[in-house]
Design an enzyme around this catalytic site. Structure first.
Site, PDB file in Angstrom:
ATOM      1  N   GLY B  40       0.554  11.263  17.516  1.00 36.73           N
ATOM      2  CA  GLY B  40       1.137  12.593  17.659  1.00 36.73           C
ATOM      3  C   GLY B  40       2.541  12.678  17.076  1.00 36.73           C
ATOM      4  O   GLY B  40       3.302  13.589  17.388  1.00 36.73           O
ATOM      5  N   SER B  42       3.528  13.269  13.854  1.00 32.51           N
ATOM      6  CA  SER B  42       3.716  14.429  12.986  1.00 32.51           C
ATOM      7  C   SER B  42       3.823  15.699  13.815  1.00 32.51           C
ATOM      8  O   SER B  42       4.612  16.591  13.519  1.00 32.51           O
ATOM      9  CB  SER B  42       2.567  14.562  12.000  1.00 32.51           C
ATOM     10  OG  SER B  42       2.377  13.348  11.333  1.00 32.51           O
ATOM     11  N   ASP B 114      10.908   9.608   8.398  1.00 31.24           N
ATOM     12  CA  ASP B 114       9.530   9.567   8.864  1.00 31.24           C
ATOM     13  C   ASP B 114       8.775   8.556   8.022  1.00 31.24           C
ATOM     14  O   ASP B 114       8.719   8.673   6.804  1.00 31.24           O
ATOM     15  CB  ASP B 114       8.939  10.973   8.705  1.00 31.24           C
ATOM     16  CG  ASP B 114       7.503  11.043   9.169  1.00 31.24           C
ATOM     17  OD1 ASP B 114       7.077  10.149   9.926  1.00 31.24           O
ATOM     18  OD2 ASP B 114       6.802  12.001   8.780  1.00 31.24           O
ATOM     19  N   HIS B 118       1.011   3.123   7.555  1.00 33.16           N
ATOM     20  CA  HIS B 118      -0.026   2.323   6.910  1.00 33.16           C
ATOM     21  C   HIS B 118       0.429   0.881   6.715  1.00 33.16           C
ATOM     22  O   HIS B 118       1.381   0.427   7.337  1.00 33.16           O
ATOM     23  CB  HIS B 118      -0.493   2.956   5.590  1.00 33.16           C
ATOM     24  CG  HIS B 118       0.635   3.395   4.712  1.00 33.16           C
ATOM     25  ND1 HIS B 118       1.553   2.532   4.212  1.00 33.16           N
ATOM     26  CD2 HIS B 118       0.975   4.634   4.280  1.00 33.16           C
ATOM     27  CE1 HIS B 118       2.412   3.202   3.487  1.00 33.16           C
ATOM     28  NE2 HIS B 118       2.099   4.480   3.513  1.00 33.16           N
ATOM     29  N   LYS B 170       1.578  13.321  24.277  1.00 32.57           N
ATOM     30  CA  LYS B 170       0.274  13.874  24.692  1.00 32.57           C
ATOM     31  C   LYS B 170       0.122  13.834  26.215  1.00 32.57           C
ATOM     32  O   LYS B 170      -0.972  13.569  26.733  1.00 32.57           O
ATOM     33  CB  LYS B 170      -0.877  13.113  24.030  1.00 32.57           C
ATOM     34  CG  LYS B 170      -0.815  13.117  22.498  1.00 32.57           C
ATOM     35  CD  LYS B 170      -2.132  12.662  21.913  1.00 32.57           C
ATOM     36  CE  LYS B 170      -2.005  12.466  20.404  1.00 32.57           C
ATOM     37  NZ  LYS B 170      -3.246  11.989  19.786  1.00 32.57           N
ATOM     38  N   MET B 171       1.237  14.092  26.918  1.00 38.21           N
ATOM     39  CA  MET B 171       1.195  14.074  28.390  1.00 38.21           C
ATOM     40  C   MET B 171       0.186  15.085  28.938  1.00 38.21           C
ATOM     41  O   MET B 171      -0.344  14.911  30.034  1.00 38.21           O
ATOM     42  CB  MET B 171       2.586  14.340  28.980  1.00 38.21           C
ATOM     43  CG  MET B 171       3.556  13.174  28.922  1.00 38.21           C
ATOM     44  SD  MET B 171       3.015  11.730  29.850  1.00 38.21           S
ATOM     45  CE  MET B 171       3.176  12.282  31.556  1.00 38.21           C
ATOM     46  N   SER B 474       2.175 -27.189 -21.451  1.00 37.77           N
ATOM     47  CA  SER B 474       1.785 -28.587 -21.353  1.00 37.77           C
ATOM     48  C   SER B 474       1.138 -28.969 -22.689  1.00 37.77           C
ATOM     49  O   SER B 474       0.335 -28.223 -23.232  1.00 37.77           O
ATOM     50  CB  SER B 474       0.769 -28.748 -20.209  1.00 37.77           C
ATOM     51  OG  SER B 474       0.285 -30.060 -20.194  1.00 37.77           O
ATOM     52  N   SER B 479       7.928 -33.515 -24.901  1.00 37.29           N
ATOM     53  CA  SER B 479       8.365 -34.899 -24.689  1.00 37.29           C
ATOM     54  C   SER B 479       8.461 -35.657 -26.008  1.00 37.29           C
ATOM     55  O   SER B 479       9.408 -36.408 -26.234  1.00 37.29           O
ATOM     56  CB  SER B 479       7.388 -35.615 -23.746  1.00 37.29           C
ATOM     57  OG  SER B 479       7.483 -35.052 -22.473  1.00 37.29           O
ATOM     58  N   SER B 546       8.808 -25.775 -17.312  1.00 32.16           N
ATOM     59  CA  SER B 546       9.728 -24.756 -16.783  1.00 32.16           C
ATOM     60  C   SER B 546       9.275 -23.338 -17.154  1.00 32.16           C
ATOM     61  O   SER B 546       9.880 -22.680 -17.981  1.00 32.16           O
ATOM     62  CB  SER B 546      11.168 -25.015 -17.234  1.00 32.16           C
ATOM     63  OG  SER B 546      11.248 -25.353 -18.597  1.00 32.16           O
TER      64      SER B 546
END
Ligand SMILES: Nc1nc2c(ncn2[C@@H]2O[C@H](COP(=O)(O)OP(=O)(O)O)[C@@H](O)[C@H]2O)c(=O)[nH]1
Lengths: 298, 635
Positions: B40, B42, B114, B118, B170-171, B474, B479, B546
């Protein structure tokens, strides 16, 4: 005693402007001579006093604004000592694009395209705009710093979270930011501030007898000889004012007797209509503002 | 277009005057609403907007039209739709993170953040909460405190919000039962206490019918507290709290219109300032006096927290953007390593050791997360070990910066304790952080004075040190070429050292694997070692894949200008794979090796390497000569 709401808003806007000047290379302030522009310019003068604001003003002109706006624009620029750049899209001029014959193409070419051209031409990487979040539903979630790709597109999925007062202004070459220092202001705040600070505004905001035509449910002011009456239409003098100003053939007036700023405030307090109600551009199609923004409209 | 009430109202000016007068006392309260879907939320915000006339007739008419759906006129409008204008965007797949709404009463202007509930909840709520003075946590009276409620309460506490409202909504659906209300409040308070959440005010409401929203309801005679809006109008705002603390202002901009004037601009984060006050310019320790507070509207006698001001000083003390002005007699602490809480906000995960840009106050510094102490599971609040952090993760971490900064713990002053992290490559805001305290350990190490300088080391070897950084796939030939280069330099009497997989992976980095996080840490350690060796005067060669620009950039940043020479050994993946000297590509393709660069792990080629070797066009021997010439000739 906490700051009053206007002091708080003022401080926030000034902080935003200083942040942009400190962190971007070529900022510019979009200036239309409307009330939001007037407030934004006033805040800029405060932010950089005693120097004048360290950026130029840019008016993306459509050649169809109210005559009084052109005058107010020139006067405001002269009063601040800031450089005024006026840009008119040359293609729109060549094709004679106008709001009567070309519908939304008018906005696309003059405003959306014109703005992109001007920003590219001068290499501006940050542009201040006077938009507020309360203006329109789709703006409620807009950031204060809104990022645009190198082609000026707004990607709503890719906006940065804004926390505290920490704005992330970093961007890649070619990208730019639209910055909205008035994001948290409402229409009432703007008027209240204009009143408190005695800011000059175009008198079109105040009620006066003006020649108008009723067309498509809107009261359109006949501001110059380019306005062609349709069969059966006549212009009549009515007591009107404007809540928002754009191209005169696209801007609806409201009937009103409010001749002073307090009376305008009074009217808004009692008013039954929102500010954008009278703007043709928003009625175009449902999610119109959203779409225009994605294309690069402010 | 005619607005029936507005035109022709004669008694107008009376109302306007009264309005304008009341407005001069008006303050701003920013709050966030938290609730799970269908609690409730919104409807409640819609009710607040509607009751405070923040809506105009055309907006209401549009809602009525929707409510009718072509049916009978006069159908009551759906209050939730007022703020649900973003439904269409949701359908288009646009992420709505935080929407801001505005309404006002005579006493206050309200800004409501607001956040839709989600899956992006943590990130969005942290964003909305960062500027909020107060949080309204919504609970559906029928469901009571649920997992989400605990999550909201925890985030509210995490973000340091001091005022909390528990709105039991929603009381009407529980017949305004006091017993139900009391039970929910009791359960919530028990949890709130366990997480040290600030005391909260609980209010029984019905957004749909307006009970206890703007006005006290006759249907809850047993409830003695205020209506929601009354409470919102009177609760203390955060800037008021900051006013009582010592003076702090981040220097945002220095205004220098000409040689004679210098104004120091910023927004006062806490305390107040007046001409004559002695202030400190931190992180240094120099002090000066405030000469004046200059504004467009004339000089001021005093300015307080929340105001954007410009100060002038009585002397020309050094002061630039990012510095923090503080009351001379109660300055901030200064440190470069921190214990902090981090909320990760990006789809790319946090990699410890990677360097990010940290923005705090008006300052941007380079820093990295050196250690994830633990991650906090938001629903259970359990602490778990983590090597990386993904989107919406919350963790307790150590942060280390490249220089000391003035700060305050976030709980005391969000302005000098809250920060964001920015990815240096793609510029995205990737995290929000909150400093808890400084870690002083590394400061002592900094203090050590080295008698033999870097230049002395180099001079003795009669060479200019540098780090030659080979990068590439690689099997690209890194190297091979690096070994040739070292042999040639050695023959020329140069002092060199080659770091490669063989001497590093088995020792220093044997605890590291090949995940992105480990690759970052691997390169970080290698960079540090290379830097120490360069400090010792050596010409250092490194031969590692790297793969990420970020880490190569970090290594570059550790060395003086010109001492980092990046060599891109550019062998297209297809060529490297077809050579497959060590048979690794074959294994990776068959899934025997995971996280193999080029197969299931990325490689970001250099954009502006000092040396670019295309192995397709140049044999290794030639490439080595070229590099040696560059190292010796160009220098
Ligand atoms: N009876 C009753 N229904 C409510 C109340 N507030 C909201 N609702 C209903 O609960 C549903 C979800 O409400 P909404 O405000 O959209 O929830 P949100 O998802 O938290 O924003 C809607 O059908 C509302 O009409 C209330 O106070 N009383």
């Amino acid at each position: 005693m906490p700051l009053t709401h206007l002091k708080h808003l003022e401080a926030e806007s000034i902080h935003i402007m200083r942040e942009v000047v400190a962190e971007t290379e070529r900022p510019v302030m979009l200036f239309s001579a409307g009330k939001d522009s007037a407030v934004m310019l006033h805040l800029a003068r405060k932010a950089f006093f005693p120097a004048s604001p360290p950026f130029p003003l840019l008016h993306v002109d459509t050649t169809w604004k109210f005559r009084a706006m052109y005058q107010a624009r020139n006067e405001a620029a002269a009063a601040t000592g800031m450089k005024l750049i006026v840009h008119q899209n040359p293609h729109a001029i060549a094709q004679g694009i106008n709001p009567f014959d070309h519908g939304s193409l008018h906005t696309d070419l003059w405003k959306t395209e014109g703005l992109k051209q001007a920003l590219n031409l001068h290499g501006f990487d940050a542009a201040f705009g006077g938009a507020r979040r309360d203006e329109e539903k789709s703006r409620a979630k807009e950031r204060i710093f809104s990022f645009r790709s190198a082609s000026h597109r707004w990607d709503p999925k890719n906006q940065r979270p804004e926390l505290w007062r920490l704005y992330n202004t970093r961007k890649a070459k070619g990208e730019s930011i639209r910055v909205f220092p008035l994001s948290n202001w409402t229409e009432l705040d703007v008027w209240h501030y204009i009143h408190r600070e005695k800011i000059e505004i175009v008198d079109l905001y105040l009620a006066a007898p003006r020649p108008v035509v009723e067309r498509d449910g809107m009261l359109i002011m006949v501001d110059d000889e380019r306005f062609a009456l349709r069969p059966g239409e006549t212009a009549s003098l009515r007591m009107i004012r404007f809540r928002t100003l754009g191209c005169y053939p696209l801007t609806g007036a409201v009937e009103s007797t409010a001749r002073t700023v307090p009376e305008i405030i009074q009217e808004i307090l009692l008013s039954a209509y929102s500010e954008r109600h009278a703007r043709a551009i928003d009625h175009d199609q449902a999610a119109s503002m959203e779409m225009k923004k994605q294309e690069g409209y402010f | 277009m005619k607005s029936p009430i507005a035109s022709g109202v004669a008694a107008s000016s009376v109302l306007a005057e009264a309005y304008l007068q009341s407005q001069d006392q008006k303050s701003i309260l920013r709050f966030i609403t938290c609730g799970s879907v269908d609690d409730g939320k919104s409807t409640l915000i819609g009710r607040l907007l509607y009751d405070s006339r923040a809506l105009f007739a055309d907006q209401v008419a549009a809602l009525e039209m929707e409510a009718r759906g072509g049916g009978a006129p006069g159908a009551s409008i759906d209050l939730a739709r007022i703020v649900d204008g973003l439904a269409a965007e949701r359908e288009q797949g646009i992420t709505i993170d935080v929407a801001y709404r505005y309404f006002a009463t005579d006493k206050r202007k309200f800004i409501v953040a607001d956040t839709p509930g989600h899956e992006q909840y943590t990130r969005n709520m942290a964003t909305g909460a960062s500027t909020a003075d107060l949080a309204v946590i919504l609970v559906d009276a029928r469901n009571g405190v649920v997992t989400q409620t605990r999550r909201h309460a925890y985030l509210v506490q995490l973000m340091g919000i001091r005022s909390v409202v528990l709105a039991v909504a929603k009381m009407d659906l529980v017949a305004f039962s006091q017993a139900r209300f009391d039970a929910i409040v009791e359960e919530f308070e028990r949890f709130a206490k366990s997480i040290e959440l600030s005391r909260c005010v609980a209010i029984p409401v019905s957004g749909l019918h307006g009970d206890n929203v703007s006005d006290k309801s006759a249907r809850t005679p047993w409830y003695e507290g205020p209506a929601l809006l009354d409470h919102l109008e009177t609760v203390q705002v955060a800037t008021a709290r900051m006013a009582d603390r010592p003076f702090r202002m981040s220097v945002q901009w220095v205004n220098r219109p000409d040689q004679t004037f210098r104004g120091i601009c910023g927004l006062i984060g806490s305390g107040e300032v007046s001409p004559g006050d002695t202030i400190r310019v931190q992180p240094g320790s120099a002090t000066t006096k405030v000469r004046s507070i200059v504004t467009y509207d004339g000089d001021l006698d005093t300015s307080v927290a929340g105001q954007s001001v410009m100060l002038t000083f009585t002397d020309d003390i050094d002061c630039s953007r990012g510095d923090v002005l503080t009351a001379a007699d109660s300055p901030c602490d200064v440190a470069d390593t921190f214990d902090a809480t981090l909320v990760w906000m990006d789809v790319d995960e946090l990699l410890p050791g990677r360097s990010y840009l940290m923005k705090i106050g008006a300052r941007a510094v380079v820093g990295s997360v050196t250690n994830i102490k633990h991650q906090i599971a938001i629903d259970t609040l359990e602490h778990t070990a983590a090597r990386t952090l993904g989107l919406n993760a919350i963790a307790s971490v150590d942060v280390s910066l490249d220089r000391p900064i003035p700060f305050e713990p976030y709980a005391e002053n969000p302005d000098l304790g809250g920060f964001i992290l920015i990815d240096r490559m793609n510029n995205r805001t990737v995290a929000a952080g909150m400093i808890r305290s400084a870690l002083y350990r590394t400061q002592n190490i900094h203090a050590q004075i080295l008698d033999i300088t870097r230049d002395a080391h180099a001079a003795q070897k009669n060479q200019k040190p540098c780090v030659v950084w080979f990068t590439g796939y690689s099997g690209a030939g890194k190297s091979t070429i690096a070994n040739l280069v070292e042999a040639k330099l050695h023959a020329l009497g140069k002092h060199t050292f080659l770091l490669d997989g063989d001497n590093v992976r088995h020792g220093l980095n044997r605890d590291l694997g090949f995940s992105d996080a480990d690759r970052v840490e691997n390169i970080r350690r290698i960079s540090e070692v290379a830097k120490l060796m360069a400090d010792a005067g050596l010409i250092v060669l490194t031969a590692f894949i790297s793969p990420f620009r970020s880490e190569r950039q970090m290594a570059r940043g550790m060395l003086p200008e010109g001492e980092f020479i990046e060599v891109f050994v550019d062998t297209p993946l297809a060529v490297a794979e077809s050579r497959d000297v060590k048979g690794l590509y074959k294994k990776a393709r068959s899934g025997l090796i995971k996280n193999f660069t080029g197969i299931d792990s990325g490689y970001e080629p250099p954009e502006a390497a000092e040396i670019h070797i295309s192995t397709v066009d140049m044999i290794a021997e030639k490439a080595a000569d070229f590099i040696v010439d560059y190292i010796l000739g160009a220098r």
